[in-house]
Design a protein around this motif. Structure first.
Motif, PDB file in Angstrom:
ATOM      1  N   UNK A 122       0.823  -1.224   0.000  1.00 24.35           N
ATOM      2  CA  UNK A 122       0.000   0.000   0.000  1.00 24.35           C
ATOM      3  C   UNK A 122       0.854   1.271   0.000  1.00 24.35           C
ATOM      4  N   UNK A 123       2.098   1.160   0.414  1.00 23.05           N
ATOM      5  CA  UNK A 123       2.961   2.358   0.509  1.00 23.05           C
ATOM      6  C   UNK A 123       3.775   2.560  -0.769  1.00 23.05           C
ATOM      7  N   UNK A 124       3.783   1.557  -1.643  1.00 23.98           N
ATOM      8  CA  UNK A 124       4.683   1.589  -2.800  1.00 23.98           C
ATOM      9  C   UNK A 124       4.366   2.742  -3.761  1.00 23.98           C
ATOM     10  N   UNK A 125       3.085   2.875  -4.159  1.00 21.84           N
ATOM     11  CA  UNK A 125       2.749   3.895  -5.163  1.00 21.84           C
ATOM     12  C   UNK A 125       3.041   5.318  -4.664  1.00 21.84           C
ATOM     13  N   UNK A 126       2.630   5.694  -3.434  1.00 24.63           N
ATOM     14  CA  UNK A 126       2.973   7.053  -2.973  1.00 24.63           C
ATOM     15  C   UNK A 126       4.479   7.321  -2.984  1.00 24.63           C
ATOM     16  N   UNK A 127       5.272   6.310  -2.581  1.00 25.92           N
ATOM     17  CA  UNK A 127       6.729   6.505  -2.591  1.00 25.92           C
ATOM     18  C   UNK A 127       7.248   6.646  -4.024  1.00 25.92           C
ATOM     19  N   UNK A 128       6.682   5.861  -4.928  1.00 28.71           N
ATOM     20  CA  UNK A 128       7.107   5.921  -6.337  1.00 28.71           C
ATOM     21  C   UNK A 128       6.861   7.323  -6.896  1.00 28.71           C
ATOM     22  N   UNK A 129       5.688   7.860  -6.592  1.00 32.70           N
ATOM     23  CA  UNK A 129       5.353   9.198  -7.100  1.00 32.70           C
ATOM     24  C   UNK A 129       6.248  10.259  -6.465  1.00 32.70           C
ATOM     25  N   UNK A 130       6.569  10.069  -5.184  1.00 32.74           N
ATOM     26  CA  UNK A 130       7.464  11.012  -4.504  1.00 32.74           C
ATOM     27  C   UNK A 130       8.851  10.980  -5.150  1.00 32.74           C
ATOM     28  N   UNK A 131       9.306   9.788  -5.484  1.00 33.90           N
ATOM     29  CA  UNK A 131      10.618   9.642  -6.119  1.00 33.90           C
ATOM     30  C   UNK A 131      10.659  10.340  -7.466  1.00 33.90           C
ATOM     31  N   UNK A 132       9.589  10.152  -8.210  1.00 36.39           N
ATOM     32  CA  UNK A 132       9.501  10.815  -9.517  1.00 36.39           C
ATOM     33  C   UNK A 132       9.528  12.328  -9.341  1.00 36.39           C
ATOM     34  N   UNK A 133       8.737  12.818  -8.363  1.00 33.75           N
ATOM     35  CA  UNK A 133       8.675  14.268  -8.122  1.00 33.75           C
ATOM     36  C   UNK A 133      10.040  14.813  -7.700  1.00 33.75           C
ATOM     37  N   UNK A 134      10.826  13.983  -7.011  1.00 28.71           N
ATOM     38  CA  UNK A 134      12.140  14.441  -6.536  1.00 28.71           C
ATOM     39  C   UNK A 134      13.192  14.409  -7.645  1.00 28.71           C
ATOM     40  N   UNK A 135      12.826  13.860  -8.799  1.00 34.11           N
ATOM     41  CA  UNK A 135      13.762  13.892  -9.932  1.00 34.11           C
ATOM     42  C   UNK A 135      14.452  12.584 -10.244  1.00 34.11           C
ATOM     43  N   UNK A 136      13.937  11.483  -9.687  1.00 35.28           N
ATOM     44  CA  UNK A 136      14.548  10.175  -9.989  1.00 35.28           C
ATOM     45  C   UNK A 136      14.412   9.868 -11.487  1.00 35.28           C
ATOM     46  N   UNK A 137      15.334   9.056 -11.986  1.00 40.01           N
ATOM     47  CA  UNK A 137      15.329   8.676 -13.405  1.00 40.01           C
ATOM     48  C   UNK A 137      14.468   7.449 -13.673  1.00 40.01           C
ATOM     49  N   UNK A 138      13.860   6.924 -12.624  1.00 37.66           N
ATOM     50  CA  UNK A 138      13.011   5.754 -12.813  1.00 37.66           C
ATOM     51  C   UNK A 138      12.824   5.034 -11.509  1.00 37.66           C
ATOM     52  N   UNK A 139      12.269   3.848 -11.606  1.00 39.41           N
ATOM     53  CA  UNK A 139      12.086   3.079 -10.388  1.00 39.41           C
ATOM     54  C   UNK A 139      12.130   1.589 -10.657  1.00 39.41           C
ATOM     55  N   UNK A 140      12.434   0.878  -9.580  1.00 46.65           N
ATOM     56  CA  UNK A 140      12.356  -0.580  -9.619  1.00 46.65           C
ATOM     57  C   UNK A 140      11.255  -0.978  -8.662  1.00 46.65           C
ATOM     58  N   UNK A 141      10.299  -1.752  -9.173  1.00 46.23           N
ATOM     59  CA  UNK A 141       9.169  -2.110  -8.335  1.00 46.23           C
ATOM     60  C   UNK A 141       8.924  -3.611  -8.431  1.00 46.23           C
ATOM     61  N   UNK A 142       8.627  -4.216  -7.278  1.00 43.51           N
ATOM     62  CA  UNK A 142       8.394  -5.663  -7.284  1.00 43.51           C
ATOM     63  C   UNK A 142       6.917  -5.972  -7.515  1.00 43.51           C
ATOM     64  N   UNK A 143       6.693  -6.856  -8.490  1.00 36.36           N
ATOM     65  CA  UNK A 143       5.347  -7.191  -8.954  1.00 36.36           C
ATOM     66  C   UNK A 143       5.259  -8.707  -9.085  1.00 36.36           C
ATOM     67  N   UNK A 144       4.195  -9.273  -8.601  1.00 36.13           N
ATOM     68  CA  UNK A 144       4.050 -10.740  -8.582  1.00 36.13           C
ATOM     69  C   UNK A 144       2.627 -11.105  -9.024  1.00 36.13           C
ATOM     70  N   UNK A 145       2.477 -12.161  -9.831  1.00 35.20           N
ATOM     71  CA  UNK A 145       1.115 -12.530 -10.261  1.00 35.20           C
ATOM     72  C   UNK A 145       0.206 -12.848  -9.068  1.00 35.20           C
ATOM     73  N   UNK A 146       0.798 -13.327  -7.997  1.00 30.00           N
ATOM     74  CA  UNK A 146      -0.010 -13.684  -6.820  1.00 30.00           C
ATOM     75  C   UNK A 146       0.811 -13.466  -5.544  1.00 30.00           C
ATOM     76  N   UNK A 147       0.880 -12.200  -5.092  1.00 22.61           N
ATOM     77  CA  UNK A 147       1.760 -11.877  -3.969  1.00 22.61           C
ATOM     78  C   UNK A 147       1.513 -12.731  -2.716  1.00 22.61           C
ATOM     79  N   UNK A 148       0.263 -13.136  -2.496  1.00 17.72           N
ATOM     80  CA  UNK A 148      -0.025 -13.949  -1.300  1.00 17.72           C
ATOM     81  C   UNK A 148       0.692 -15.295  -1.328  1.00 17.72           C
ATOM     82  N   UNK A 149       0.984 -15.763  -2.542  1.00 18.62           N
ATOM     83  CA  UNK A 149       1.660 -17.061  -2.661  1.00 18.62           C
ATOM     84  C   UNK A 149       3.168 -16.915  -2.895  1.00 18.62           C
TER      85      UNK A 149
END
Ligand code: PEP
Ligand code: MN
Length: 354
Positions: A210-237
């Motif tokens: 739940x905290x990932x997207x707000x941090x991603x947007x903050x990073x972009x606003x601060x001038x980051x050149x991109x982001x690495x984000x972890x994504x899984x077809x089924x995070x619960x598993x």
């Protein structure tokens, strides 16, 4: 002492990762599961990751979890699946290397090697990745100062590998609600000090999806050149770090939130590709011009131009583009090619074979 990682008055470095670029104005998203768990899992992830618009696929094959009893990754088998998934979706791939001896093996499979946060000051590993022909993603250690992070980059640069991307993923905190505190301030500080691109990893910093997207947007606003984000077809598993991995819907909503920035970044990549293709086209035309001069044939071949423009119109039509507009663009390109041909062979007029 002049540090190679420092700005030293120069511009920004942009790092090419397969068909993707990090830095130089692009906003590049690297996405994928924490660990490659199976061929099916990484293939499924890669398909929706590509659809969502990320430019680079990530997946861990050599994992070093905090506990030796946790899943350690599939090793070379994982790299094989990652490469296959990247090829199937036309995405370049990045994966972590944890041992200096494994660097050549990992480099064989990936377009970018990652040095993880807990290896940031592993000098032997830094030197080893400095010696391969692959860009390096260097994560910031959880207790490293910005200066120490840049000095770690210096070890890589000193070996002759100038393609380093810095990755901020949080510094150690007293707080227990997040894994670490994403140090947003490091982004503008790096921008002041260094020419190297810097991305943020909101997943490992947050510990909670739940905290990932707000941090991603903050990073972009601060001038980051991109982001690495972890994504899984089924995070619960997930076999590792389920709580912070985004599922398909969360990933699509993050990409939507990044909106225009991401689309512009993609357009930037396309434009660079067009210029590269144009350079290749001109180079071939010039080679042909030299052969024509050798053989005493006229530079211009009107019949071929007619055929070529007809092919281009057909292709444009097939792809839903306006054939007349595309023909006009190609007339310009042909005109430019002829100009470069004449210049290369020192010919005065178009029909002058000499
Ligand atoms: C990762 O990106 O998979 C990872 C574990 O990163 P780090 O080692 O930098 O924490
Ligand atoms: Mn992870």
């Amino acid at each position: 002492m002049e540090m190679k990682a420092h700005r030293n008055g120069g511009g920004e470095t942009s790092v090419t990762v397969g068909t993707a670029v990090v830095g130089g104005g692009a906003f590049t998203v690297m996405a994928g599961p924490c660990a490659v768990e199976s061929e099916v899992q990484i293939m499924e992830a890669a398909e929706f990751i590509a659809e969502g618009g990320a430019a680079i696929l990530r997946g861990g094959a050599f994992k070093i979890p905090r506990s030796p009893y946790d899943f350690q990754g599939l090793g070379e088998e994982g790299l094989r699946y990652l490469r296959k998934a990247g090829d199937a979706t036309s995405l370049p791939v990045v994966s972590e290397v944890t041992e200096p001896d494994d660097v050549p093996l990992v480099a064989e499979y990936v377009d970018m090697v990652q040095v993880g946060a807990h290896n940031m000051q592993n000098v032997v590993l830094l030197r080893a990745v400095g010696q391969v022909d692959r860009p390096v993603l260097l994560k910031r250690g959880p207790s490293a100062t910005i200066e120490e992070w840049l000095l770690a980059a210096e070890y890589v640069l000193n070996e002759g590998n100038m393609d380093v991307v810095l990755g901020e993923q949080g510094i150690r905190t007293f707080d227990t609600r997040t894994t670490s505190t994403l140090d947003i301030s490091s982004v503008p500080v790096i921008k002041q000090l260094s020419h190297l691109p810097v991305i943020i990893d909101p997943s490992h910093a947050s510990g909670a999806s739940a905290i990932v997207a707000p941090l991603a947007l903050a990073g972009r606003a601060a001038g980051a050149d991109g982001l690495m984000v972890e994504v899984h077809p089924s995070p619960d598993d997930a076999l590792t770090e389920g709580p912070h991995q985004l599922d398909r819907d969360e990933y699509f909503s993050l990409m939507h939130a990044l909106g225009i920035v991401r689309l512009r970044a993609d357009i930037d990549l396309v434009d660079r590709e067009i210029v590269r293709l144009l350079a290749r086209r001109v180079k071939r035309a010039v080679e042909i011009a030299h052969i024509k001069v050798e053989e005493g044939i006229a530079l211009r071949s009107p019949d071929r131009e007619v055929d070529l423009l007809a092919d281009v119109r057909d292709e444009a039509d097939r792809l839903g583009l306006d054939p007349k507009v595309v023909q006009r663009l190609f007339e310009e390109i042909l005109d430019y090619s002829r100009q470069e041909q004449r210049r290369a062979v020192g010919a005065g007029s178009e029909d002058d074979p000499a």
